[in-house]
Write a protein that holds these residues in place. Structure first.
Motif, mmCIF file in Angstrom:
data_model
loop_
_atom_site.group_PDB
_atom_site.id
_atom_site.type_symbol
_atom_site.label_atom_id
_atom_site.label_comp_id
_atom_site.label_asym_id
_atom_site.label_seq_id
_atom_site.Cartn_x
_atom_site.Cartn_y
_atom_site.Cartn_z
ATOM 1 N N PRO A 266 9.193 -26.458 -3.906
ATOM 2 C CA PRO A 266 9.436 -27.832 -3.466
ATOM 3 C C PRO A 266 8.132 -28.487 -3.007
ATOM 4 O O PRO A 266 7.213 -27.803 -2.554
ATOM 5 N N VAL A 267 8.069 -29.813 -3.138
ATOM 6 C CA VAL A 267 6.850 -30.541 -2.784
ATOM 7 C C VAL A 267 7.141 -31.600 -1.728
ATOM 8 O O VAL A 267 8.251 -32.121 -1.625
ATOM 9 N N ASP A 268 6.100 -31.912 -0.972
ATOM 10 C CA ASP A 268 6.190 -32.918 0.075
ATOM 11 C C ASP A 268 5.947 -34.324 -0.462
ATOM 12 O O ASP A 268 6.397 -35.301 0.133
ATOM 13 N N VAL A 269 5.226 -34.412 -1.585
ATOM 14 C CA VAL A 269 5.000 -35.686 -2.271
ATOM 15 C C VAL A 269 5.133 -35.434 -3.756
ATOM 16 O O VAL A 269 4.554 -34.482 -4.292
ATOM 17 N N LEU A 270 5.891 -36.289 -4.413
ATOM 18 C CA LEU A 270 5.999 -36.235 -5.863
ATOM 19 C C LEU A 270 5.571 -37.598 -6.387
ATOM 20 O O LEU A 270 6.252 -38.595 -6.153
ATOM 21 N N LEU A 271 4.420 -37.634 -7.059
ATOM 22 C CA LEU A 271 3.871 -38.857 -7.621
ATOM 23 C C LEU A 271 4.173 -38.902 -9.109
ATOM 24 O O LEU A 271 3.905 -37.944 -9.837
ATOM 25 N N CYS A 272 4.725 -40.021 -9.539
ATOM 26 C CA CYS A 272 5.015 -40.239 -10.961
ATOM 27 C C CYS A 272 4.588 -41.677 -11.262
ATOM 28 O O CYS A 272 5.353 -42.615 -11.059
ATOM 29 N N ASN A 273 3.356 -41.850 -11.698
ATOM 30 C CA ASN A 273 2.760 -43.173 -11.864
ATOM 31 C C ASN A 273 2.572 -43.488 -13.337
ATOM 32 O O ASN A 273 1.828 -42.805 -14.034
ATOM 33 N N ASN A 274 3.255 -44.518 -13.808
ATOM 34 C CA ASN A 274 3.168 -44.964 -15.201
ATOM 35 C C ASN A 274 3.739 -43.959 -16.185
ATOM 36 O O ASN A 274 3.190 -43.742 -17.263
ATOM 37 N N PHE A 275 4.833 -43.342 -15.810
ATOM 38 C CA PHE A 275 5.553 -42.433 -16.704
ATOM 39 C C PHE A 275 7.038 -42.609 -16.428
ATOM 40 O O PHE A 275 7.446 -42.756 -15.281
ATOM 41 N N ARG A 276 7.833 -42.584 -17.498
ATOM 42 C CA ARG A 276 9.278 -42.745 -17.345
ATOM 43 C C ARG A 276 9.994 -41.832 -18.321
ATOM 44 O O ARG A 276 9.731 -41.854 -19.512
ATOM 45 N N ASP A 277 10.881 -41.028 -17.790
ATOM 46 C CA ASP A 277 11.792 -40.227 -18.599
ATOM 47 C C ASP A 277 13.057 -40.024 -17.781
ATOM 48 O O ASP A 277 13.094 -39.167 -16.899
ATOM 49 N N PRO A 278 14.096 -40.845 -18.037
ATOM 50 C CA PRO A 278 15.335 -40.745 -17.248
ATOM 51 C C PRO A 278 15.943 -39.346 -17.244
ATOM 52 O O PRO A 278 16.662 -38.995 -16.309
ATOM 53 N N ARG A 279 15.632 -38.529 -18.253
ATOM 54 C CA ARG A 279 16.162 -37.159 -18.273
ATOM 55 C C ARG A 279 15.618 -36.330 -17.121
ATOM 56 O O ARG A 279 16.203 -35.303 -16.758
ATOM 57 N N LEU A 280 14.495 -36.758 -16.531
ATOM 58 C CA LEU A 280 13.864 -36.001 -15.447
ATOM 59 C C LEU A 280 14.270 -36.484 -14.057
ATOM 60 O O LEU A 280 13.876 -35.877 -13.063
ATOM 61 N N HIS A 281 15.033 -37.558 -13.967
ATOM 62 C CA HIS A 281 15.341 -38.133 -12.657
ATOM 63 C C HIS A 281 15.931 -37.101 -11.695
ATOM 64 O O HIS A 281 15.480 -36.978 -10.549
ATOM 65 N N GLN A 282 16.920 -36.361 -12.123
ATOM 66 C CA GLN A 282 17.546 -35.384 -11.232
ATOM 67 C C GLN A 282 16.576 -34.262 -10.869
ATOM 68 O O GLN A 282 16.531 -33.810 -9.720
ATOM 69 N N ALA A 283 15.764 -33.847 -11.823
ATOM 70 C CA ALA A 283 14.776 -32.793 -11.550
ATOM 71 C C ALA A 283 13.739 -33.265 -10.529
ATOM 72 O O ALA A 283 13.278 -32.473 -9.690
ATOM 73 N N LEU A 284 13.364 -34.539 -10.579
ATOM 74 C CA LEU A 284 12.420 -35.067 -9.601
ATOM 75 C C LEU A 284 13.012 -34.989 -8.198
ATOM 76 O O LEU A 284 12.347 -34.576 -7.253
ATOM 77 N N VAL A 285 14.278 -35.371 -8.077
ATOM 78 C CA VAL A 285 14.962 -35.314 -6.780
ATOM 79 C C VAL A 285 15.028 -33.875 -6.284
ATOM 80 O O VAL A 285 14.738 -33.577 -5.113
ATOM 81 N N GLU A 286 15.400 -32.965 -7.163
ATOM 82 C CA GLU A 286 15.576 -31.562 -6.775
ATOM 83 C C GLU A 286 14.264 -30.888 -6.393
ATOM 84 O O GLU A 286 14.267 -29.902 -5.657
ATOM 85 N N ARG A 287 13.137 -31.392 -6.871
ATOM 86 C CA ARG A 287 11.844 -30.790 -6.568
ATOM 87 C C ARG A 287 11.355 -31.153 -5.160
ATOM 88 O O ARG A 287 10.496 -30.480 -4.595
#
Length: 197
Positions: A120-141
């Motif tokens: 797990p991470v304290d900050v997850l940066l996703c700048n200028n990238f989009r993939d709705p398939r990853l939305h749940q994985a971003l939350v879970e990380r």
């Protein structure tokens, strides 16, 4: 966290050869960054006080590593992932030049296969990238209380397109997080939100 700056890019799995070539060519044309200082991603500028000064960060589609290096200068141990080996080499060079290479790890990875496994991470940066398939994985990380900082192209103020978020997409997709700030205008959408503690 340590990395061998300047070494060959390691791989996190199969990468679309077409995508890799396209992005490698783009980054090769842009050359490594030569900057006097590394600012935060522009959508984070008003919120830099919300970024922790220790812990782990993941920079998704990190490109040439500006966001990663800024986070490392802020005190975080950062893992940057991108499809382009050229960009990863440039990111390593940038981290070395700013003396934060021991806080940065950069790997080539195909995000079409999902987020690379990790803690797990304290900050997850996703700048200028989009993939709705990853939305749940971003939350879970995210670690409890972890901050998601995401910015993408948007249809708001720009019209539809295959890489553009629909109006309200980010707020809807990350509605289970505690909202901090958000905006949509001029062809971009961004969101800062925290995982519940």
């Amino acid at each position: 966290m340590t990395t061998a700056a300047g070494s060959a890019a390691s791989s996190l799995g199969p990468v679309s050869e077409h995508d890799r070539r396209r992005w490698d060519e783009r980054y090769a044309r842009s050359r490594p960054l030569a900057v006097d200082s590394v600012p935060p991603p522009n959508f984070l500028e008003p919120f830099t006080d919300l970024i922790p000064t220790q812990g782990r960060a993941l920079d998704v589609a990190c490109g040439q590593g500006l966001g990663s290096v800024w986070l490392a200068q802020h005190g975080l141990d950062v893992w940057g992932v991108d499809i382009s080996g050229v960009a990863i080499a440039q990111a390593r060079e940038l981290a070395q030049g700013y003396g934060v290479h021991e806080r940065c790890r950069f790997d080539v990875g195909d995000l079409d296969d999902g987020l690379p496994a990790g803690p797990p991470v304290d900050v997850l940066l996703c700048n200028n990238f989009r993939d709705p398939r990853l939305h749940q994985a971003l939350v879970e990380r995210l670690a409890p209380g972890g901050l998601l900082a995401i910015r993408t192209l948007s249809e708001v103020g720009a019209g539809p397109g295959p890489f553009r978020a629909a109006a309200g997409e980010l707020s809807s997709a990350f509605g289970g997080l505690e909202p901090v700030a958000a905006g949509e205008a001029d062809g971009h959408a961004w969101l800062l939100a925290r995982a519940l503690r």
